[in-house]
Design a protein around this motif. Structure first.
Motif, mmCIF file in Angstrom:
data_model
loop_
_atom_site.group_PDB
_atom_site.id
_atom_site.type_symbol
_atom_site.label_atom_id
_atom_site.label_comp_id
_atom_site.label_asym_id
_atom_site.label_seq_id
_atom_site.Cartn_x
_atom_site.Cartn_y
_atom_site.Cartn_z
ATOM 1 N N GLN A 619 -3.133 -0.552 -3.816
ATOM 2 C CA GLN A 619 -3.891 -1.539 -4.583
ATOM 3 C C GLN A 619 -3.135 -2.844 -4.807
ATOM 4 O OE1 GLN A 619 -4.893 0.808 -8.056
ATOM 5 N NE2 GLN A 619 -6.730 1.669 -7.087
ATOM 6 N N ARG A 620 -1.972 -3.016 -4.177
ATOM 7 C CA ARG A 620 -1.206 -4.261 -4.320
ATOM 8 C C ARG A 620 -1.777 -5.384 -3.452
ATOM 9 N NH1 ARG A 620 4.066 -3.597 -6.674
ATOM 10 N NH2 ARG A 620 4.740 -5.566 -5.742
ATOM 11 N N ASN A 621 -2.739 -5.056 -2.579
ATOM 12 C CA ASN A 621 -3.298 -6.058 -1.660
ATOM 13 C C ASN A 621 -2.190 -6.746 -0.854
ATOM 14 O OD1 ASN A 621 -6.029 -5.678 -2.445
ATOM 15 N ND2 ASN A 621 -5.646 -6.923 -4.300
ATOM 16 N N LEU A 622 -1.443 -5.954 -0.124
ATOM 17 C CA LEU A 622 -0.301 -6.451 0.640
ATOM 18 C C LEU A 622 -0.752 -7.313 1.809
ATOM 19 C CD1 LEU A 622 1.703 -3.102 0.738
ATOM 20 C CD2 LEU A 622 2.230 -5.107 -0.641
ATOM 21 N N PRO A 623 0.115 -8.240 2.244
ATOM 22 C CA PRO A 623 -0.218 -9.055 3.428
ATOM 23 C C PRO A 623 -0.408 -8.163 4.659
ATOM 24 C CG PRO A 623 1.707 -9.920 2.267
ATOM 25 C CD PRO A 623 1.414 -8.590 1.670
ATOM 26 N N LYS A 624 -1.209 -8.607 5.613
ATOM 27 C CA LYS A 624 -1.412 -7.841 6.837
ATOM 28 C C LYS A 624 -0.141 -7.768 7.660
ATOM 29 C CE LYS A 624 -6.384 -8.638 7.307
ATOM 30 N NZ LYS A 624 -7.474 -9.159 8.178
ATOM 31 N N LYS A 627 6.086 -8.320 7.807
ATOM 32 C CA LYS A 627 7.261 -9.183 7.663
ATOM 33 C C LYS A 627 7.157 -10.050 6.414
ATOM 34 C CE LYS A 627 6.912 -10.712 11.928
ATOM 35 N NZ LYS A 627 7.192 -11.455 13.183
ATOM 36 N N LYS A 628 5.951 -10.149 5.854
ATOM 37 C CA LYS A 628 5.738 -10.971 4.669
ATOM 38 C C LYS A 628 5.778 -10.161 3.370
ATOM 39 C CE LYS A 628 2.938 -14.361 7.189
ATOM 40 N NZ LYS A 628 1.617 -15.041 7.284
ATOM 41 N N TYR A 629 6.081 -8.860 3.476
ATOM 42 C CA TYR A 629 6.209 -8.063 2.263
ATOM 43 C C TYR A 629 7.364 -8.601 1.417
ATOM 44 C CZ TYR A 629 3.264 -4.373 4.381
ATOM 45 O OH TYR A 629 2.238 -3.661 4.950
ATOM 46 N N THR A 630 7.162 -8.676 0.109
ATOM 47 C CA THR A 630 8.225 -9.120 -0.787
ATOM 48 C C THR A 630 9.178 -7.972 -1.089
ATOM 49 O OG1 THR A 630 7.029 -8.530 -2.807
ATOM 50 C CG2 THR A 630 6.588 -10.725 -1.857
ATOM 51 N N LYS A 631 10.298 -8.282 -1.732
ATOM 52 C CA LYS A 631 11.245 -7.241 -2.132
ATOM 53 C C LYS A 631 10.588 -6.250 -3.086
ATOM 54 C CE LYS A 631 15.569 -9.811 -1.516
ATOM 55 N NZ LYS A 631 16.791 -10.329 -2.179
ATOM 56 N N ASP A 632 9.747 -6.775 -3.989
ATOM 57 C CA ASP A 632 9.052 -5.894 -4.922
ATOM 58 C C ASP A 632 8.071 -4.980 -4.183
ATOM 59 O OD1 ASP A 632 10.409 -6.896 -7.071
ATOM 60 O OD2 ASP A 632 8.844 -8.325 -7.641
ATOM 61 N N LYS A 659 -7.367 10.549 -0.693
ATOM 62 C CA LYS A 659 -7.949 9.390 -0.005
ATOM 63 C C LYS A 659 -6.989 8.201 0.102
ATOM 64 C CE LYS A 659 -10.123 7.454 -4.182
ATOM 65 N NZ LYS A 659 -11.399 6.999 -4.783
ATOM 66 N N PHE A 660 -5.965 8.137 -0.746
ATOM 67 C CA PHE A 660 -5.044 6.998 -0.707
ATOM 68 C C PHE A 660 -3.933 7.176 0.339
ATOM 69 C CE2 PHE A 660 -6.744 6.677 -5.064
ATOM 70 C CZ PHE A 660 -7.220 5.360 -5.016
ATOM 71 N N TRP A 661 -3.808 8.392 0.875
ATOM 72 C CA TRP A 661 -2.707 8.610 1.813
ATOM 73 C C TRP A 661 -2.894 7.829 3.111
ATOM 74 C CZ3 TRP A 661 2.114 10.061 1.991
ATOM 75 C CH2 TRP A 661 2.699 10.277 3.241
ATOM 76 N N LYS A 662 -4.082 7.808 3.649
ATOM 77 C CA LYS A 662 -4.314 7.151 4.939
ATOM 78 C C LYS A 662 -3.968 5.659 4.900
ATOM 79 C CE LYS A 662 -7.599 6.892 8.766
ATOM 80 N NZ LYS A 662 -8.942 7.299 9.259
ATOM 81 N N PRO A 663 -4.476 4.897 3.901
ATOM 82 C CA PRO A 663 -4.075 3.478 3.861
ATOM 83 C C PRO A 663 -2.583 3.301 3.595
ATOM 84 C CG PRO A 663 -5.415 4.064 1.940
ATOM 85 C CD PRO A 663 -5.519 5.193 2.895
ATOM 86 N N TYR A 664 -1.990 4.203 2.798
ATOM 87 C CA TYR A 664 -0.551 4.115 2.547
ATOM 88 C C TYR A 664 0.236 4.383 3.827
ATOM 89 C CZ TYR A 664 4.089 5.303 0.736
ATOM 90 O OH TYR A 664 5.444 5.351 0.510
ATOM 91 N N SER A 665 -0.211 5.363 4.615
ATOM 92 C CA SER A 665 0.503 5.689 5.855
ATOM 93 C C SER A 665 0.471 4.507 6.826
ATOM 94 C CB SER A 665 -0.091 6.937 6.501
ATOM 95 O OG SER A 665 -1.429 6.721 6.892
ATOM 96 N N LYS A 666 -0.613 3.739 6.808
ATOM 97 C CA LYS A 666 -0.687 2.545 7.656
ATOM 98 C C LYS A 666 0.310 1.486 7.191
ATOM 99 C CE LYS A 666 -5.529 3.127 9.075
ATOM 100 N NZ LYS A 666 -6.892 2.538 9.042
ATOM 101 N N ILE A 667 0.491 1.390 5.883
ATOM 102 C CA ILE A 667 1.437 0.414 5.320
ATOM 103 C C ILE A 667 2.864 0.749 5.738
ATOM 104 C CG2 ILE A 667 2.484 -0.364 3.154
ATOM 105 C CD1 ILE A 667 -0.343 -0.074 1.892
ATOM 106 N N ILE A 668 3.247 2.010 5.582
ATOM 107 C CA ILE A 668 4.631 2.363 5.926
ATOM 108 C C ILE A 668 4.848 2.296 7.435
ATOM 109 C CG2 ILE A 668 4.981 3.749 3.854
ATOM 110 C CD1 ILE A 668 4.520 6.256 5.442
ATOM 111 N N ALA A 669 3.805 2.569 8.233
ATOM 112 C CA ALA A 669 3.945 2.465 9.688
ATOM 113 C C ALA A 669 4.217 1.021 10.092
ATOM 114 C CB ALA A 669 2.696 2.987 10.373
ATOM 115 N N LYS A 670 3.512 0.079 9.470
ATOM 116 C CA LYS A 670 3.728 -1.341 9.791
ATOM 117 C C LYS A 670 5.130 -1.782 9.385
ATOM 118 C CE LYS A 670 0.020 -3.104 7.777
ATOM 119 N NZ LYS A 670 -0.970 -4.134 7.362
ATOM 120 N N LEU A 671 5.592 -1.321 8.227
ATOM 121 C CA LEU A 671 6.947 -1.668 7.796
ATOM 122 C C LEU A 671 7.983 -1.057 8.728
ATOM 123 C CD1 LEU A 671 8.682 -3.094 5.724
ATOM 124 C CD2 LEU A 671 8.564 -1.052 4.278
ATOM 125 N N GLY A 672 7.698 0.139 9.213
ATOM 126 C CA GLY A 672 8.609 0.777 10.163
ATOM 127 C C GLY A 672 8.747 -0.005 11.443
#
Length: 846
Positions: A619-624, A627-632, A659-672
């Protein structure tokens, strides 16, 4: 022993294990269940012996061969002598055609003065987490790799009836045992698998028991005189009903605590089965085990828990059935389906058919129809009870029993085969093999006759010359599966003592059983086997179905012998459940009938807390663009994952279904993906899956400054017109802990090829020991693709010669490690194993 030497030993021995298996496939197997030797048989020999915790295996295997020493008895001068070191040369060689195989090529090791050959061998193997088996008369029997190395084993007789292990010192045979041969500075030791002389073969025969030994072993406790003849007939001449009841009750408590300590993980199978068949498993414990098995299927993504071992499915089926749980619907998967493929079952050697039969027959399950599309193919590979029985009968040894490999039968393996064939023995089933009708009853009767002859004068049994508690346990289960009382049948009593008495001799006060008599600690592996063996014995005495005949599951039967809780006996710290935090509270209420327990999807408090953190990230509405993720942002992502990583497998499964796992897994995959690409150097590792390179591992790249001498040396090895381009130090950091990280699997690496490269591009690796390795990768779209597991300095060079020419430049006086990889062949597989294992052993915080 020098740490850098350890790394090379790990690399070479693991690769050589694989090369031997590729060249001599019949002699090896990638099994966990196969019986191989004295200490190691518990991992490969009986799948029933699968330990509840992975750590127990190495402890049990090394204890049998290493007597305890009392350092307090050493004088100061002795300690000073031990502090001195000498240099020796060491190697392991296998004689085979067309040329000998160097299992460990000759290397120089620094050891303490007065070290024996046996200690040198054990210490060297221990560094690479391998084990060796040595008989009571001092003869090396086998060498077995660690689980990471595939559990390969080479034992006497595998490559020929008269071939086995021996040793040479300074190229000469020694008239001393390995344990008595002390080393001097400059000695050359070769551990050799070769054709043995008549003297060496004779030296390996188990020593006969003397009259004095027999008399001492069979001496009866004074208290037996007061026992009634009936009690002695029921429980054996050497063990009282009270002693057996105390051993059963205290071991039951210890095994329950052990399973609690690991949250009833999937490898608690045999504890679950024993508790359930003894009527002591609670519904909460059964539920926890079901959740753990469900998590295993979630991780594998199919009903096949382990693609290499069909017995993992079979074990789970039996434990779930005993607990009153339907194995055909676990997380939506039918665990019986993978066993419908006879090729998958037989791929595990004789163990596969044994455990498949036991699983299918545990409650008379119908074997699913194999669904492979083509009817002819399905018919060819369809598992049936008939082809499983035929496979077992066709694998008998000439002496009447069974073994995993070699020409001589093994007690434990024979007992497991008898357990699987028990239902067909009673029916006197007959199958046709090679045009001849073969009777199951006749085959099993022959095996029983052989088994009786293997019993020692004190009632014990052994494998490869070593008496163990596991052998006694397997005999008890085998006999009771046929309705034979191991404490009454005269075929299995020697001097009034039988397998029950032998098993009791390994009991440790406070609960638990030892592996071998020389141990002073209880062993989780031996204890789990002893526990279900006693369950099987009590069921037989009470006229109940045998251990694996679960058609009576849920009948309310409960073994409830009166026992006195005892103080803790000797334990192994690595296995002691007291060292592991236990879940709060004890489960209440025994499992009742066959009313089936369903997968529980409720979130625990810890799992709910993990979901809350994951939800906040989503629910943080992170950038797509990651590379633009902040330290927080990154801290919140990492904190959520750290909480998730603390959960049990079952809790993780419940979280992943949220239901929140799938969008979270996409977030960590992009950061990876961001973490795995170094834009400055262009080094790219984004093609790795999470098992090889987890998303949270950061790629750390620094340019390495090469001096002129190093550059000239490398270019000289590569030949005329070669050029070495920029070198980079390549390392990893765990972003969750900030600590250095080392891969546990092969990692795919993309190295950018400089435009200036003329000729063939080759990867150059400079190890931490400043040795040079050349790696031939695949060029693709401006990148050289290689695979590695040992990370230090990497770069690209150009060369005009051939790889074969490059190999010829290896120098003896100043060795340069040259590892040309030709992807897609057996050489590549061995090379991959080298890089997988050849790295510094250290703890990483995943």
């Amino acid at each position: 022993m020098d740490l850098h030497v350890h790394r090379k030993i790990i690399a070479i021995i693991t690769a050589m294990f694989m090369l031997v298996t590729l060249q001599v496939p019949a002699a090896f197997a990638l099994e966990e269940d196969a019986p191989v030797a004295e200490e190691t048989k518990q991992t490969e020999q009986t799948e029933a012996t699968q330990p509840p915790a992975e750590e127990t295996e190495q402890t049990q295997q090394t204890e049998a061969a290493q007597p305890q020493s009392d350092e307090s008895t050493q004088s100061d001068s002795d300690k000073q002598d031990e502090a001195k070191t000498i240099d020796v040369k060491f190697s392991i060689v296998i004689d085979q055609q067309p040329a000998p195989l160097e299992w460990i090529p000759e290397c120089k090791l620094s050891v303490k003065e007065k070290t024996t050959v046996e200690t040198l061998l054990k210490d060297t193997l221990k560094e690479v987490e391998f084990t060796c088996s040595i008989s009571e008369d001092g003869r090396l029997i086998s060498i077995t790799s660690s689980p990471a190395g595939g559990n390969y084993c080479l034992k006497n007789g595998d490559l020929g009836e008269h071939k086995g292990w021996t040793y040479r010192i300074n190229d000469q045979k020694s008239d001393k045992l390995m344990r008595d041969q002390e080393l001097k500075d400059g000695d050359k030791v070769v551990i050799k698998y070769t054709e043995l002389s008549a003297e060496e073969l004779a030296a390996g025969e188990p020593a006969e028991e003397t009259a004095e030994n027999t008399e001492e072993q069979t001496e009866e406790p004074a208290e037996e005189a007061s026992m009634s003849e009936l009690a002695m007939a029921q429980l054996g001449a050497g063990s009282t009903p009270k002693e057996i009841a105390d051993a059963y009750g205290n071991t039951k408590d210890k095994m329950t605590d052990l399973a609690d300590s690991v949250n009833w993980a999937a490898d608690s199978t045999w504890i679950v089965l024993a508790l359930a068949r003894g009527g002591s498993l609670t519904e909460e414990q059964a539920q926890a085990y079901l959740n753990s098995v469900a998590a295993e299927t979630e991780n594998s993504g199919s009903a096949m828990i382990n693609k290499n071992q069909s017995s993992d499915n079979a074990k789970a089926i039996m434990a779930l059935t005993a607990a009153g749980i339907d194995p055909t619907d676990v997380n939506g998967y039918n665990l019986l389906e993978p066993l419908a493929n006879i090729a998958y079952v037989r791929a595990q050697g004789v163990n596969g058919p044994i455990w498949a039969l036991l699983a299918f027959d545990s409650k008379g399950y119908e074997i699913p129809a194999l669904d492979v599309g083509d009817p002819d193919t399905a018919a060819k590979f369809q598992t049936t009870r008939e082809n499983l029985v035929s496979t077992l009968l066709n694998s008998r040894k000439s002496d009447g029993g069974w073994a995993y490999s070699g020409s001589s039968s093994d007690v434990d393996m024979t007992c497991m085969a008898i357990q699987a064939l028990a239902p067909y023995y009673k029916k006197d089933m007959k199958v046709t093999i090679g045009g001849k009708e073969v009777s199951v009853k006749a085959a099993v009767d022959s095996a029983l006759a052989w088994l009786s002859k293997q019993q020692h004068k004190d009632g014990s049994f052994s494998s490869v010359g070593v008496v163990t508690s596991e052998s006694a346990s397997q005999v008890i289960v085998a006999l009771t599966s046929l309705g034979i009382d191991p404490a009454k049948d005269p075929r299995f009593l020697k001097n009034g003592k039988g397998a029950i008495d032998s098993l009791m001799s390994f009991y440790v006060k406070g609960g638990g059983f030892k592996h071998v008599d020389s141990n002073y600690k209880w062993n989780a592996l031996a204890s789990s086997q002893a526990f279900y063996a006693l369950v099987s014995y009590y069921r037989s005495k009470d006229g109940k179905n045998s251990l694996y005949d679960m058609t009576d599951s849920g009948d309310g039967y409960k073994i409830d012998p009166s026992y006195d809780p005892q103080e803790e006996g000797g334990t192994d710290p690595e296995q002691d459940p007291e060292d592991v935090p236990k879940p709060e509270g004890k489960a209440k209420g025994l499992t009742k009938s066959g009313g089936l327990i369903k997968l529980k999807g409720d979130l625990t408090k810890k799992a709910s807390a993990s979901v809350d953190l994951i939800q906040k990230v989503v629910q943080r509405n992170l950038p797509k663009d990651a590379k633009k993720y902040t330290k927080d942002d990154i801290k919140a992502i990492g904190d959520a994952y750290k909480e998730y990583n603390k959960l049990t497998p079952a809790e993780k499964l419940a979280v992943r279904k949220n239901k929140f796992w799938k969008p979270y897994s996409k977030i960590i995959a992009k950061l990876g993906k961001v973490y795995h690409l170094d834009e400055k150097s262009g080094i790219d590792m984004r093609s790795n899956d999470d098992s090889a390179l987890p998303w949270y591992i950061k790629l750390i790249i620094n340019e390495k400054q090469m001096d002129q001498e190093e550059t000239e040396k490398i270019e000289g090895l590569l030949g005329e017109s070669s050029s070495l381009f920029t070198m980079y130090d390549v390392h990893f950091e765990n972003s969750l802990t900030g600590k250095e990280w080392h891969p546990k699997k092969i990692v795919k690496v993309g190295l950018p090829i400089p435009e200036e490269v003329s000729g063939e591009a080759i990867a150059v690796h400079i190890t931490d020991e400043n040795k040079i390795e050349f790696i031939n990768g695949e060029a693709e779209e401006g990148m050289l693709l290689i695979r590695a597991a040992d990370f230090s300095a990497y770069g690209i060079a150009s060369m005009t010669g051939s790889i074969s020419d490059l190999m010829k430049t290896q120098q003896d006086e100043e060795p340069v490690s040259i590892l040309p990889w030709i992807l897609g062949g057996a050489g590549a597989l061995a090379a991959l194993l080298i890089l997988l294992i050849a790295r510094r052993k250290m703890t990483d915080e995943e």
